[in-house]
Design an enzyme around this catalytic site. Structure first.
Site, mmCIF file in Angstrom:
data_model
loop_
_atom_site.group_PDB
_atom_site.id
_atom_site.type_symbol
_atom_site.label_atom_id
_atom_site.label_comp_id
_atom_site.label_asym_id
_atom_site.label_seq_id
_atom_site.Cartn_x
_atom_site.Cartn_y
_atom_site.Cartn_z
ATOM 1 N N THR A 31 32.560 -53.432 31.599
ATOM 2 C CA THR A 31 33.603 -53.356 32.618
ATOM 3 C C THR A 31 34.834 -52.621 32.109
ATOM 4 O OG1 THR A 31 34.810 -54.628 34.279
ATOM 5 C CG2 THR A 31 34.719 -55.543 32.057
ATOM 6 N N GLN A 89 40.260 -58.355 32.342
ATOM 7 C CA GLN A 89 39.000 -57.630 32.172
ATOM 8 C C GLN A 89 38.478 -57.730 30.744
ATOM 9 O OE1 GLN A 89 37.186 -56.230 34.861
ATOM 10 N NE2 GLN A 89 38.727 -57.589 35.733
ATOM 11 N N HIS A 109 35.764 -60.382 29.784
ATOM 12 C CA HIS A 109 34.354 -60.264 30.152
ATOM 13 C C HIS A 109 33.456 -60.086 28.938
ATOM 14 C CE1 HIS A 109 34.028 -60.133 34.512
ATOM 15 N NE2 HIS A 109 35.159 -59.456 34.560
ATOM 16 N N GLU A 136 36.300 -47.822 36.457
ATOM 17 C CA GLU A 136 35.637 -48.744 37.382
ATOM 18 C C GLU A 136 36.681 -49.385 38.296
ATOM 19 O OE1 GLU A 136 32.828 -52.757 37.121
ATOM 20 O OE2 GLU A 136 34.090 -52.189 35.421
ATOM 21 N N HIS A 137 37.728 -49.943 37.697
ATOM 22 C CA HIS A 137 38.849 -50.527 38.445
ATOM 23 C C HIS A 137 40.123 -49.783 38.051
ATOM 24 C CE1 HIS A 137 36.038 -53.889 37.383
ATOM 25 N NE2 HIS A 137 36.118 -54.139 38.682
ATOM 26 N N ASP A 177 37.515 -58.857 42.474
ATOM 27 C CA ASP A 177 36.347 -59.494 41.869
ATOM 28 C C ASP A 177 35.796 -60.613 42.743
ATOM 29 O OD1 ASP A 177 36.214 -57.911 39.634
ATOM 30 O OD2 ASP A 177 37.336 -59.272 38.341
ATOM 31 N N GLU A 196 10.769 -15.398 51.743
ATOM 32 C CA GLU A 196 10.463 -16.303 50.630
ATOM 33 C C GLU A 196 9.000 -16.194 50.201
ATOM 34 O OE1 GLU A 196 11.744 -20.260 51.632
ATOM 35 O OE2 GLU A 196 13.859 -19.752 51.371
ATOM 36 N N HIS A 223 4.133 -20.371 56.434
ATOM 37 C CA HIS A 223 5.216 -21.020 57.179
ATOM 38 C C HIS A 223 5.436 -20.292 58.504
ATOM 39 C CE1 HIS A 223 5.998 -23.152 53.485
ATOM 40 N NE2 HIS A 223 7.056 -23.762 53.995
#
Length: 440
Positions: free
Chosen positions: A240, A262, A265, A332-333, A366, A420, A425
């Site tokens: 985190t 944080q 964690h 992340e945050h 959170d 192509e 096609h």
């Protein structure tokens, strides 16, 4: 306790050169991949027997079955602390409000008269969700995974969480109680790479899933990488991260508290302050000492996290430079604790989630902001999003053309096919018009 990186006085470099100056945890998923490969393949070949063996080896528990009995899930809810139940119910309620608003509706575009393209959104059929169970228990991760899947309309939802010695081989009872509140009755006592393999391959007890989501340790991340292409994944979640962009108006007490929140964690958790105010930097450094001393998980998580190479106070000349730094970091945050915080937040390009001003701490996100906390880490916010209803939906185009609408554009299709060197096609159109394509 936390180091400094001084980027003042020189012109900030561009792109990767700036990213290389910023702190980041070492998280070598590629190295872990070789260790999880045999585990995943063992689950493939031996199914439940392999899961039981790994529960004994890695978790120290003896299981007779991996699926959690329905009565154990019901009992966990009955025994749940009423205050915790009320908090989980409010977290679920707010998450539903936000995620219900994310559902996309079918849209039809008329390209030409008689020619339409409709985009419809279809949920994946079955998902396997992962709730970590290592250093902490995360019923909030159950909420954050289950709610968007349910709001997307996923029909079949299963959840895995590691078996716990202290709970007779069951996942943590708060995890089970959260499942009960959300109506999830298919729960497995399985953790790590083996849980991801269970969902990817299926076992005697567990049908295979189309997708696996949820945060986990490096072994979970490596297993997700191993199965990419076979199943859908959300992200390879790493440790985190919090970054705080702050100026002289920020309260150092708040900033220090949020960095610590944080850091608790994991010893690899990243806590980064980016500021143009040296006085704030010094005040935050000073404030960290008493706040760390007054909390829990000091020696095994918080101190190693704050002192690690992944955490730092980054000094810059201006908030403009600070904005460049946090965009290069892609946290992340990301908290914005500055004067006119909404204006600075609006200019951020790279972040998993942005928290604006002094009254929107990461801890709110959170649990009870209504936002999702399953977010990209390791700088992946520059190209990836957090978990949402869209994560569980697939857009399908439905093309509907009449004969006249096809005739109008057929010569362009044939021309491009021949350019192509794919003449068949073009022949597919010629066959519809007697081998003579109309010209416009």
């Amino acid at each position: 306790m936390i180091s400094r990186i001084d980027l003042r006085g020189d012109l900030l470099p561009e792109g990767g050169a700036l990213r290389d100056l910023l702190p980041r945890a070492e998280f070598d998923v590629e190295a872990a991949l070789e260790k999880v490969r045999p585990i995943c393949e063992d689950v493939h070949h031996r199914g439940t027997a392999a899961l039981i063996e790994y529960a004994r080896k890695f978790d120290g528990v003896e299981l007779s079955q991996v699926r959690v009995p329905a009565q154990a899930i019901a009992a966990a809810l009955e025994q749940l602390d009423p205050a915790v139940r009320a908090a989980l119910e409010e977290s679920i309620r707010r998450a539903r409000i936000v995620h219900r608003g994310q559902r996309r509706s079918e849209h039809t575009t008329q390209v030409v008269p008689g020619g339409t393209v409709t985009e419809k959104w279809v949920p994946v059929e079955r998902v396997g969700l992962y709730a970590p169970g290592g250093r902490s228990v995360y019923p909030s991760s159950v909420v954050m995974n289950v709610v968007p899947a349910q709001e997307a309309g996923v029909e079949s939802i299963a959840l895995a969480s590691p078996p716990q010695v202290e709970f007779d081989g069951l996942p943590h009872p708060t995890i089970l109680a959260a499942c009960a509140l959300l109506g999830v009755d298919e729960v497995y006592a399985a953790g790590g790479a083996q849980a991801v393999a269970m969902f990817a391959y299926g076992t005697e007890e567990c049908a295979p899933a189309n997708m696996v989501t949820g945060p986990g340790n490096i072994w979970v991340a490596a297993a997700k990488r191993y199965f990419t292409g076979k199943i859908g994944i959300d992200t390879e979640a790493g440790p985190t991260e919090i970054a705080v962009l702050a100026d002289s108006t920020a309260d150092p007490v708040h900033v220090a508290a949020d960095l610590i929140s944080q850091a608790e964690h994991d010893p690899l958790a990243a806590a980064v302050l980016v500021t143009d105010c040296e006085e704030l930097a010094a005040a935050v450094e000073k404030e960290l000492e008493p706040q760390v001393a007054a909390t829990k998980h000091i020696e095994d998580r918080i101190k190693p996290a704050l002192a690690g190479k992944q955490s730092a106070i980054v000094l810059v000349d201006s908030l403009e430079d600070g904005l460049r730094v946090v965009d290069a970091y892609g946290a992340e945050h990301l908290e914005i604790q500055t004067a006119d915080a909404p204006a600075w937040a609006a200019r951020v390009r790279n972040a998993g989630a942005i928290f604006v001003g002094p009254w929107a701490p990461v801890s709110l996100g959170d649990y009870c902001a209504g936002s999702n906390h399953v977010l990209p880490t390791g700088g992946c916010a520059c190209h990836s999003s957090g978990l949402s209803v869209q994560s569980f939906l697939r857009g399908i185009h439905i093309v509907d053309y009449t004969r006249d609408a096809l005739a109008e554009v057929a010569h362009h299709v044939v021309t491009l096919a021949e350019a192509e060197d794919l003449p068949a096609h073009g022949a597919a159109l010629k066959a519809r018009f007697g081998w003579k394509v109309p010209t416009q």
